[in-house]
Write a protein that holds these residues in place. Structure first.
Motif: not given
Length: 240
Positions: A122, A161, A165, A168, A173-174, A176, A195, A202, A205
Motif C-alpha cells: 500500500r 490487490s 487498493i 477504495v 485501505s489504511k 486494512w 503498508n 484486510g 478482504r
C-alpha cells in the motif's frame, strides 16, 4: 472426506497469535471461505523467501504431510527481492527454480498446487490517489510465467490487490493494513504505520479475492468454497 490446504508463504500469509495482534495473515482468515471439511495447514513464516523457506526445511515438512487430493497454495515475492544472501533470488532465475520445487512436491503426492502472486504494498504516490508502480519488481510476472510453463493455476493477487487498493483509496485501505495509533495495542505501544502487513479486515478482504479467483477456476477449486449464494447473508460475495 477431509481435504487440506497447505499454505507456503511469508508474513502476509502467516497464522499469527496474540503476540503480534492485530496483525493478521491471509492464511489465518481464509478459513472463513472454505467448507467445514477443509482443514488449513499454515506453514507460512515471517520474512521467508522461496530460498529461506526451502533452506530451513519448511517445504520438506510439507512434503512429509501432504497427500493426494490436498492443495498447496504458494505465495512468495516480498522477501525474494531482499538483498541479503539468505533470502535473495533472481526473479527469472532461482525464484522460478524454487517455485518449481514447490510445485514438484505437490504433484508427486497427487496434490494440487496453486501459485499466488504477492500482495501489493500500500504505497501511494504524492497525489494520494495512484499507487507506486511495481512494488514487487519482476517477481509476479516470473511466477505467472512458471504457472504457464507448468500448467499450474495462478491467482494474480498482486494485480487484483493493486486494483482494489486504488479503487477504495488511501483512507479506506489504511484500515486494512497494520496502521495502528500509539497506545491502542500492547504489541505496538508507539503505534505503527505498516503498508505491507494486514489487520483482520484486510486479510478478510484480500482472501475474498483469492476465493473469487478459485471460484472462477471452477471444478476442484470451486468445490473448496462455501456456497455463499445459499449459506451466507451476502449472496453477492462470490456470485457468477
Amino acid at each position: 472426506m477431509e481435504k487440506r490446504i497447505f499454505w507456503a508463504g511469508d508474513s502476509t500469509v502467516k497464522q499469527n497469535d496474540y503476540t503480534c495482534f492485530p496483525q493478521t495473515g491471509m492464511g489465518q482468515a481464509f478459513g472463513l471461505f472454505v467448507k467445514r471439511n477443509i482443514r488449513i495447514e499454515n506453514y507460512a513464516q515471517n520474512g521467508r523467501s522461496t530460498k529461506s523457506f526451502i533452506g530451513e526445511g519448511r517445504l520438506a515438512a510439507i512434503d512429509k504431510k501432504i497427500n493426494k487430493g490436498d492443495f498447496l497454495f504458494i505465495q512468495f515475492g516480498h522477501n525474494d527481492e531482499k538483498p541479503d544472501e539468505e533470502r535473495h533470488t533472481d526473479a527469472f532465475g532461482d525464484y522460478q527454480g524454487n517455485l518449481e520445487e514447490f510445485i514438484a512436491v505437490a504433484v508427486k503426492h497427487g496434490a494440487h498446487p496453486v501459485l499466488i502472486t504477492p500482495l501489493y504494498r500500500r504505497l501511494f504516490n504524492e497525489d494520494g490517489k495512484t499507487l507506486v508502480d511495481n512494488t514487487h519488481l519482476e517477481y509476479p510476472q516470473a511466477m505467472i510465467q512458471i504457472g504457464e510453463k507448468l500448467s499450474v493455476p495462478v491467482i494474480d493477487l498482486c494485480a487484483k490487490s493493486k486494483e482494489l487498493i486504488a479503487e477504495v483509496g488511501i483512507e479506506v485501505s489504511k484500515e486494512w493494513f497494520n496502521h495502528v495509533p500509539a497506545g491502542k495495542y500492547p504489541n505496538f505501544p508507539d503505534g505503527k504505520e505498516d503498508n505491507s502487513h494486514l489487520r483482520y479486515e484486510g486479510a478478510y478482504r484480500f482472501c475474498m479475492i483469492v476465493a473469487e479467483e478459485l471460484k472462477q477456476l471452477g471444478g476442484i477449486y470451486k468445490e473448496l468454497l462455501l456456497d455463499l449464494d445459499e449459506d451466507n447473508e451476502n449472496p453477492e460475495l462470490l456470485k457468477d
